[in-house]
Design a protein around this motif. Sequence first.
Motif, PDB file in Angstrom:
ATOM      1  N   UNK A  24       0.816  -1.217   0.000  1.00 32.30           N
ATOM      2  CA  UNK A  24       0.000   0.000   0.000  1.00 32.30           C
ATOM      3  C   UNK A  24       0.850   1.268   0.000  1.00 32.30           C
ATOM      4  N   UNK A  25       1.907   1.288   0.769  1.00 30.30           N
ATOM      5  CA  UNK A  25       2.789   2.444   0.789  1.00 30.30           C
ATOM      6  C   UNK A  25       3.436   2.623  -0.578  1.00 30.30           C
ATOM      7  N   UNK A  26       3.893   1.549  -1.176  1.00 34.61           N
ATOM      8  CA  UNK A  26       4.533   1.629  -2.494  1.00 34.61           C
ATOM      9  C   UNK A  26       3.559   2.167  -3.536  1.00 34.61           C
ATOM     10  N   UNK A  27       2.318   1.722  -3.484  1.00 29.82           N
ATOM     11  CA  UNK A  27       1.312   2.224  -4.426  1.00 29.82           C
ATOM     12  C   UNK A  27       1.080   3.714  -4.223  1.00 29.82           C
ATOM     13  N   UNK A  28       1.026   4.134  -2.979  1.00 34.53           N
ATOM     14  CA  UNK A  28       0.814   5.550  -2.684  1.00 34.53           C
ATOM     15  C   UNK A  28       1.997   6.391  -3.165  1.00 34.53           C
ATOM     16  N   UNK A  29       3.199   5.920  -2.906  1.00 34.02           N
ATOM     17  CA  UNK A  29       4.390   6.645  -3.351  1.00 34.02           C
ATOM     18  C   UNK A  29       4.464   6.697  -4.869  1.00 34.02           C
ATOM     19  N   UNK A  30       4.157   5.584  -5.512  1.00 32.86           N
ATOM     20  CA  UNK A  30       4.146   5.535  -6.979  1.00 32.86           C
ATOM     21  C   UNK A  30       3.175   6.585  -7.526  1.00 32.86           C
ATOM     22  N   UNK A  31       1.994   6.640  -6.954  1.00 32.04           N
ATOM     23  CA  UNK A  31       0.996   7.597  -7.410  1.00 32.04           C
ATOM     24  C   UNK A  31       1.429   9.033  -7.196  1.00 32.04           C
ATOM     25  N   UNK A  32       2.009   9.301  -6.038  1.00 32.12           N
ATOM     26  CA  UNK A  32       2.457  10.664  -5.732  1.00 32.12           C
ATOM     27  C   UNK A  32       3.573  11.090  -6.691  1.00 32.12           C
ATOM     28  N   UNK A  48      -0.453   0.723 -16.427  1.00 29.24           N
ATOM     29  CA  UNK A  48      -0.752   1.250 -15.092  1.00 29.24           C
ATOM     30  C   UNK A  48      -0.761   2.789 -15.106  1.00 29.24           C
ATOM     31  N   UNK A  49       0.249   3.376 -15.703  1.00 29.27           N
ATOM     32  CA  UNK A  49       0.333   4.825 -15.771  1.00 29.27           C
ATOM     33  C   UNK A  49      -0.799   5.435 -16.575  1.00 29.27           C
ATOM     34  N   UNK A  50      -1.117   4.811 -17.689  1.00 33.02           N
ATOM     35  CA  UNK A  50      -2.191   5.315 -18.540  1.00 33.02           C
ATOM     36  C   UNK A  50      -3.534   5.187 -17.828  1.00 33.02           C
ATOM     37  N   UNK A  51      -3.760   4.062 -17.141  1.00 31.86           N
ATOM     38  CA  UNK A  51      -5.010   3.896 -16.379  1.00 31.86           C
ATOM     39  C   UNK A  51      -5.132   4.959 -15.290  1.00 31.86           C
ATOM     40  N   UNK A  52      -4.044   5.206 -14.598  1.00 31.95           N
ATOM     41  CA  UNK A  52      -4.081   6.124 -13.459  1.00 31.95           C
ATOM     42  C   UNK A  52      -4.173   7.588 -13.883  1.00 31.95           C
ATOM     43  N   UNK A  53      -3.464   7.957 -14.939  1.00 32.61           N
ATOM     44  CA  UNK A  53      -3.341   9.372 -15.282  1.00 32.61           C
ATOM     45  C   UNK A  53      -3.815   9.730 -16.685  1.00 32.61           C
ATOM     46  N   UNK A  54      -3.932   8.741 -17.557  1.00 29.85           N
ATOM     47  CA  UNK A  54      -4.297   9.026 -18.941  1.00 29.85           C
ATOM     48  C   UNK A  54      -3.167   9.764 -19.650  1.00 29.85           C
ATOM     49  N   UNK A  55      -3.386  10.060 -20.902  1.00 32.20           N
ATOM     50  CA  UNK A  55      -2.381  10.781 -21.678  1.00 32.20           C
ATOM     51  C   UNK A  55      -2.961  11.991 -22.395  1.00 32.20           C
ATOM     52  N   UNK A  56      -4.170  12.384 -22.020  1.00 38.06           N
ATOM     53  CA  UNK A  56      -4.786  13.556 -22.652  1.00 38.06           C
ATOM     54  C   UNK A  56      -3.937  14.784 -22.336  1.00 38.06           C
TER      55      UNK A  56
END
Length: 90
Positions: A24-32, A48-56
């Motif tokens: 959970x900490x790793x996921x949070x750090x990755x997102x931040x 993963x990056x595209x799902x989380x943030x998209x590329x628009x």
Amino acid sequence: MRTTLLALALCPTILAPTPAGAAPLCDELWGERNAVYAEAGYCFRTPRGIRAFGNAGCRFDDIRDVPLSARDRQKVSAIVREEQRSGCRE
């Protein structure tokens, strides 16, 4: 997420995850960390990056080309150090 980083800055040993508790900490750090790059216009390549943030509206295909302020560079560096300390990064 910002609370986690503030806590880490004030007391870096406050979150000393066990291997089972690191995810959970790793996921949070990755997102931040990646939120900084997303806000600066990075074009994510991984699903993963595209799902989380998209590329628009992304503008930079190479992460080295993403213009980060000194403050953002410091933030990313602090997150990377914590990811390494927590066993998140390969």
